[in-house]
Write a protein that holds these residues in place. Sequence first.
Motif, mmCIF file in Angstrom:
data_model
loop_
_atom_site.group_PDB
_atom_site.id
_atom_site.type_symbol
_atom_site.label_atom_id
_atom_site.label_comp_id
_atom_site.label_asym_id
_atom_site.label_seq_id
_atom_site.Cartn_x
_atom_site.Cartn_y
_atom_site.Cartn_z
ATOM 1 N N ALA A 107 -6.828 -0.189 -6.638
ATOM 2 C CA ALA A 107 -6.109 -0.372 -7.898
ATOM 3 C C ALA A 107 -4.635 -0.651 -7.626
ATOM 4 O O ALA A 107 -4.035 -0.084 -6.709
ATOM 5 C CB ALA A 107 -6.249 0.885 -8.755
ATOM 6 N N GLY A 108 -4.062 -1.527 -8.427
ATOM 7 C CA GLY A 108 -2.655 -1.877 -8.278
ATOM 8 C C GLY A 108 -2.418 -3.197 -7.584
ATOM 9 O O GLY A 108 -1.294 -3.697 -7.553
ATOM 10 N N VAL A 109 -3.471 -3.782 -7.013
ATOM 11 C CA VAL A 109 -3.370 -5.115 -6.409
ATOM 12 C C VAL A 109 -3.789 -6.124 -7.473
ATOM 13 O O VAL A 109 -4.951 -6.158 -7.880
ATOM 14 C CB VAL A 109 -4.261 -5.239 -5.158
ATOM 15 N N ASP A 110 -2.843 -6.912 -7.939
ATOM 16 C CA ASP A 110 -3.111 -7.827 -9.050
ATOM 17 C C ASP A 110 -3.694 -9.161 -8.613
ATOM 18 O O ASP A 110 -4.155 -9.933 -9.457
ATOM 19 C CB ASP A 110 -1.830 -8.065 -9.857
ATOM 20 N N TYR B 7 0.827 -1.208 0.000
ATOM 21 C CA TYR B 7 0.000 0.000 0.000
ATOM 22 C C TYR B 7 0.864 1.263 0.000
ATOM 23 O O TYR B 7 0.540 2.256 -0.663
ATOM 24 C CB TYR B 7 -0.941 0.005 1.199
ATOM 25 N N SER B 8 1.966 1.230 0.747
ATOM 26 C CA SER B 8 2.879 2.374 0.740
ATOM 27 C C SER B 8 3.449 2.588 -0.658
ATOM 28 O O SER B 8 3.553 3.729 -1.145
ATOM 29 C CB SER B 8 4.021 2.141 1.739
ATOM 30 N N MET B 9 3.801 1.498 -1.317
ATOM 31 C CA MET B 9 4.340 1.591 -2.665
ATOM 32 C C MET B 9 3.295 2.124 -3.643
ATOM 33 O O MET B 9 3.597 2.963 -4.501
ATOM 34 C CB MET B 9 4.832 0.210 -3.118
ATOM 35 N N LEU B 10 2.069 1.650 -3.525
ATOM 36 C CA LEU B 10 1.011 2.123 -4.422
ATOM 37 C C LEU B 10 0.763 3.612 -4.221
ATOM 38 O O LEU B 10 0.552 4.360 -5.192
ATOM 39 C CB LEU B 10 -0.273 1.324 -4.184
ATOM 40 N N HIS B 11 0.782 4.053 -2.967
ATOM 41 C CA HIS B 11 0.580 5.476 -2.700
ATOM 42 C C HIS B 11 1.683 6.319 -3.343
ATOM 43 O O HIS B 11 1.403 7.285 -4.077
ATOM 44 C CB HIS B 11 0.544 5.730 -1.197
ATOM 45 N N ALA C 15 -4.398 5.103 -6.915
ATOM 46 C CA ALA C 15 -5.480 5.742 -6.164
ATOM 47 C C ALA C 15 -5.504 5.266 -4.714
ATOM 48 O O ALA C 15 -6.497 4.740 -4.210
ATOM 49 C CB ALA C 15 -6.811 5.475 -6.846
ATOM 50 N N THR C 16 -4.381 5.448 -4.040
ATOM 51 C CA THR C 16 -4.260 5.100 -2.623
ATOM 52 C C THR C 16 -3.699 6.330 -1.906
ATOM 53 O O THR C 16 -2.517 6.646 -2.044
ATOM 54 C CB THR C 16 -3.309 3.893 -2.421
ATOM 55 N N SER C 17 -4.531 7.020 -1.201
ATOM 56 C CA SER C 17 -4.147 8.288 -0.579
ATOM 57 C C SER C 17 -3.538 8.077 0.801
ATOM 58 O O SER C 17 -3.600 6.971 1.366
ATOM 59 C CB SER C 17 -5.370 9.190 -0.465
#
Length: 677
Positions: A109-112, A74-78, A83-85
Motif C-alpha cells: 500500500a502507498g505505491v501509486d 519504502y522507508s517513507m511508507l514505513h 503497512a510496511t514494517s
Amino acid sequence: MFDETDQLSVNALRALSIDMIERAGSGHPGLPLDAAPMAYVLYSRHLRVDPQDPEWINRDRFVLSAGHGSALLYSMLHLSGFATSLADLKQFRQLHSKTPGHPERGIVAGVDATTGPLGQGLAMAVGMAMAETHLAAQFNTPQQQVIDHFTYVMCGDGDLMEGISHEAASLAGNLKLNKLIVLYDSNDVSLDGATARTFSDDAQQRFAGYHWDYQKVAAGNDLAAIDAAITAAKATAAPSLIEIKTTIGYGAPKQGTHLVHGAPLGQVDLAATKRNLGWQEAPFTVPAAVQQRFQTQVQQRGHQAHQQWQADLATYQQTQPALAAQLHQALTQELPVDWQADLPQYTLGAGEAGRQTSQKVIQALAAKIPSFWGGAADLASSNKTDIAASGSFSATTRQARNLNFGVREFAEAAAMNGIALHGGTHVFGGTFFVFSDYMRGAIRLAALQHLPVTYIFTHDSLAVGEDGPTHEPVEQLMSLRAMPGISVIRPADPNEAVAAWRLAMTTNDRPTVLVLTRQQLAVLQGSLSQPDGVSRGGYVIAPQQHGTAEGILIASGSEVALAIEAQQRLRKFGHDVKVVSMPCFDRFMQQPVAYREKVLPRQIRRRVSLELGTTLGWERFVGLDGLSLGIESFGASGPAAEVLADYGFTADAVVAAYQKLWRADNQIQTPIRRSVI
C-alpha cells in the motif's frame, strides 16, 4: 519552520534506505541519500494521504518515476504509517517480499504506480492529473470540491533523457495540468558517469517551451527552499517542474560520482556515511522523536483531511444525490444495468470494417456510461474513436470525453495507465496496429499492473495495401500475444467485434487489445449462433458436414471468412473439414480442457492455420503435423487484393496447402474415406 527533528527525520530516511540496500546486497543508494530531503518535505508538509485508507480517491498521488530509488519510498511508507514494517524493509529485494527492487503497484500500500522503466512514471502521472481534472469538472460544484488533489512526481536525469518525457511533458503543458508537480532530482550523474557526456539540456528553457512553470532550488538539503518551491508550484496555472540540485549519494565517501548509483556502499563506506551524517543509531533503528514527527505530520494530518472529505461527501450526497450516485458508480467501476442495451446487432449481410463496428459500439457505450472516454494518437478520424456527442478534452473543456493525445503513442499508452490507476473512468486509446510498437513498454506496464485499459489498433494486416510495409503489421500480433497478462482479440466479423468490446468492458484485471480491420468483414453465420465464442477465445464457427471432421482450418480476423470459403471448396474435392475462429489465444487457453478438446480434438491432427502475420506461435494449435499459412517477411505496397494474392492468401492457395498436407499424410497412412458430397 524546520527544526532539528526534521533534519533527524531526513537522516532516518537515509539510514533506513542504505541499511536496506546493504542487507539485500543490491540496490541504489545514490538517490535515497540525495533525495531524502525533498521526499521528507513533500510527505510531511504537502502530500495529503491517509495510511489508514491508502486507496482514498481524493488523496494526492505520488509517483517515484526514478523507481530505482525504491528504498527511499519504502522507508517513507514505513515511517508514514503504511503497512510496511521493519521486517518488510529487511526483506528488501527478496523473493515474494513486499519491498521488491522497483515499486510495484498492488504489492504494498502507498505505491501509486509500478515504475522502473525510466520516464514512464512521469507519463503515468500526466494521466493521473488528466483523470483528476476530468472528474473534478464532472462532479465538483461551486460549494463542494469532492475531487481536488495534486499529483506529484519525483524524477531524475535519466527520466528526462527518455523520449517519453518529451511527449508527456508536451501534452501536459498543452492541457495546462496545473495540479501536476514534478520534483526533479538534478544530480548530474547517471549509471555510467556524469550526465554531461550525453545530456546538456537547459531544463528551464526546455520546460518553458512546454508551457510549464519552472523553479530551481540550488541546494538539495535546504528544506525551507524546497517547501517554498512546492508551495509556489501549487498556486500556478500550469504544470510545474522544480529542479532541485543535489549531490548523488550525499554523505558517502564516493558522493557525487556514479559509483554510488547502483551498488551497495559496503560496510566500510556505510559506516563512514553514517558518521558523515551524524547518525549513531543501530541499523534499522528509528528515534522516537522521528516516529512522533511522522505520526503528526503525515498520519494525523492525512487522516484528518480524509475525515473532513468524508463529511463533505456526506453533505454532497444529500445536496447532489444524482451526481453522488454517478460518482459512486464511476469510482466502483460499476456498469449501468442497461449498458449493453443499444449495442449494434448484425444479421447476415455485407457487414463492415472492424473499425466501423467499433465506432458504433463506442457511441452506444458513451451514451450509457458517463465514465467512458478515450481517443487516439492523432488518428481518431481513421481509428474511428471519436465520441460524437462530446467535444475534446482540453484546458478549457475538462468535462469533454475525447482525448487528443497527438502524435505521441508512447505517452498515450502511459497516460492511459495513469488514468486507469487514478480510477473513476473507463479509458480507451487507439492508433494504427503497426505503431503499437511505440507503445509496447507502456502496454507491458499495464499488464504488470493489471490495468483494465482498452487499446483499439486498426489497419490490422497486409490488407492495408497501398500504404506498404511500413504500415502493414506482420509481427505485432504474435508479439503482443506473447506478453503475459493481456487479452489480444482479433475479431472475424461485426458480431465478434461487438463481443470483443463487451469482453473488454467487463474485464477488470488486465488490458484488452482490439485488433481491427480497415477492410470490410462480412457477417458470418457461425458468429450469430454462438454469442459466447469470443469470450471463450475460440470456437467452431463452421462445422463439418458429417461425422468426424477430416481436418481443421483455424483462423482469426478476416482470414476466418477465407477459411470458410476454402472449406466450401474442399468439400468439392471430398474433404470434410471444420473451421475454428480463434480470436483470442489466451482466453481459449483458459477454457476447461474438455471445451478445448471439443473445439480442437486431439485425434484430428490434420490442421491448417491462416493468419496475415508471422506464424510463430500457431504451432500450439496446429501441432507437429499441421501447417501454418502466414507471413514470414515484410509486406508490400499495392492494392490490397493484389497484395494478399501475391502472399498466398486466396481460397485456392488454402485448398492447395490443405491437399498437400493430406497427400503427405496419406503416403504413410491408410487413405481415409472421402466424405460424400
